[in-house]
Design a protein around this motif. Structure first.
Motif, PDB file in Angstrom:
ATOM      1  N   TRP A  38       0.928  -1.066  -0.364  1.00  0.00           N
ATOM      2  CA  TRP A  38       0.625  -0.057  -0.235  1.00  0.00           C
ATOM      3  C   TRP A  38       1.055   0.993  -0.060  1.00  0.00           C
ATOM      4  O   TRP A  38       0.394   2.027  -0.913  1.00  0.00           O
ATOM      5  N   ILE A  39       1.948   1.384   0.336  1.00  0.00           N
ATOM      6  CA  ILE A  39       2.550   2.910   0.863  1.00  0.00           C
ATOM      7  C   ILE A  39       3.831   2.559  -0.589  1.00  0.00           C
ATOM      8  O   ILE A  39       4.099   3.901  -0.567  1.00  0.00           O
ATOM      9  N   VAL A  40       4.070   1.652  -1.234  1.00  0.00           N
ATOM     10  CA  VAL A  40       4.531   2.097  -3.061  1.00  0.00           C
ATOM     11  C   VAL A  40       3.760   2.853  -3.367  1.00  0.00           C
ATOM     12  O   VAL A  40       4.111   3.303  -3.910  1.00  0.00           O
ATOM     13  N   PHE A  41       2.717   1.824  -3.789  1.00  0.00           N
ATOM     14  CA  PHE A  41       1.482   2.371  -4.371  1.00  0.00           C
ATOM     15  C   PHE A  41       0.982   4.012  -4.052  1.00  0.00           C
ATOM     16  O   PHE A  41       0.850   4.470  -4.777  1.00  0.00           O
ATOM     17  N   ALA A  42       0.683   4.000  -2.736  1.00  0.00           N
ATOM     18  CA  ALA A  42       0.382   5.592  -2.017  1.00  0.00           C
ATOM     19  C   ALA A  42       1.821   6.236  -3.003  1.00  0.00           C
ATOM     20  O   ALA A  42       1.021   7.002  -3.226  1.00  0.00           O
ATOM     21  N   TYR A 113      -3.420   4.133  -9.497  1.00  0.00           N
ATOM     22  CA  TYR A 113      -2.365   3.500  -8.384  1.00  0.00           C
ATOM     23  C   TYR A 113      -2.716   3.257  -7.381  1.00  0.00           C
ATOM     24  O   TYR A 113      -3.114   2.440  -6.061  1.00  0.00           O
ATOM     25  N   LEU A 114      -3.794   4.105  -6.397  1.00  0.00           N
ATOM     26  CA  LEU A 114      -4.583   4.424  -5.686  1.00  0.00           C
ATOM     27  C   LEU A 114      -5.383   2.496  -4.673  1.00  0.00           C
ATOM     28  O   LEU A 114      -5.234   2.235  -3.717  1.00  0.00           O
ATOM     29  N   GLY A 117      -3.373  -0.378  -5.525  1.00  0.00           N
ATOM     30  CA  GLY A 117      -2.211  -0.881  -4.516  1.00  0.00           C
ATOM     31  C   GLY A 117      -3.230  -1.349  -3.109  1.00  0.00           C
ATOM     32  O   GLY A 117      -2.970  -1.622  -2.637  1.00  0.00           O
ATOM     33  N   LYS A 118      -4.913  -0.420  -2.652  1.00  0.00           N
ATOM     34  CA  LYS A 118      -5.463  -0.955  -1.978  1.00  0.00           C
ATOM     35  C   LYS A 118      -6.083  -2.905  -2.671  1.00  0.00           C
ATOM     36  O   LYS A 118      -6.490  -3.507  -1.276  1.00  0.00           O
ATOM     37  N   LEU A 119      -6.095  -2.660  -3.641  1.00  0.00           N
ATOM     38  CA  LEU A 119      -6.844  -3.656  -3.471  1.00  0.00           C
ATOM     39  C   LEU A 119      -5.650  -5.069  -3.648  1.00  0.00           C
ATOM     40  O   LEU A 119      -6.021  -6.346  -2.828  1.00  0.00           O
ATOM     41  N   LEU A 120      -4.176  -4.694  -4.318  1.00  0.00           N
ATOM     42  CA  LEU A 120      -3.484  -5.242  -3.856  1.00  0.00           C
ATOM     43  C   LEU A 120      -3.157  -5.810  -2.202  1.00  0.00           C
ATOM     44  O   LEU A 120      -2.550  -6.992  -1.261  1.00  0.00           O
ATOM     45  N   GLN A 121      -2.878  -5.265  -1.061  1.00  0.00           N
ATOM     46  CA  GLN A 121      -2.802  -5.390  -0.099  1.00  0.00           C
ATOM     47  C   GLN A 121      -3.725  -5.857   0.428  1.00  0.00           C
ATOM     48  O   GLN A 121      -3.066  -7.209   0.773  1.00  0.00           O
TER      49      GLN A 121
END
Length: 126
Positions: A38-42, A113-114, A117-121
């Motif tokens: 999540w941090i990387v995508f944020a 991207y957000l 990222g949330k989906l991958l998290q």
């Protein structure tokens, strides 16, 4: 033995206990990695937003500055061509066309991207 149970564990019971420990270790690793995803995508989304703002500020920003140029170039690479400010989803003409294109297209890219990222998290998190 009066109750019909054996005193020691069978080989399959010992093997199963080892799998439980391995699964616990894997879950712990996934718990630690999920927030990092999540941090990387944020951060990637923030770079896109910063790049769009720097483009929108136009003449008020020194584009010869190495840091400014790095952010703009990185944002241009992160747009994946789909959200390009030159030929993205939305194209604008006329006054402030470059700023409008950057704000809209890179803004949409940041949102994508957000969301990704949330989906991958959530996929990584146990």
């Amino acid at each position: 033995m009066a109750d019909g149970k054996r005193a020691g564990k069978t080989r399959s019971e010992k093997f199963g206990a080892g799998l439980g420990k391995a699964a616990e270790g894997m879950n712990e690793a996934r718990r630690r990695v999920a927030p990092l995803v999540w941090i990387v995508f944020a951060v990637l989304a923030l770079v896109l937003i910063a790049g769009a703002l720097l483009i929108a500020l136009g003449d008020n920003v020194n584009r010869q500055n190495g840091g400014v140029q790095f952010i703009i170039d990185t944002a241009a690479n992160l747009d994946l061509g789909i959200f390009s400010r030159d030929d993205g989803i939305f194209t604008f003409n006329g006054e402030n066309a470059e700023a409008k294109s950057a704000l809209v297209n890179w803004g949409i890219a940041a949102i994508v991207y957000l969301v990704v990222g949330k989906l991958l998290q959530r996929i990584v998190q146990p």
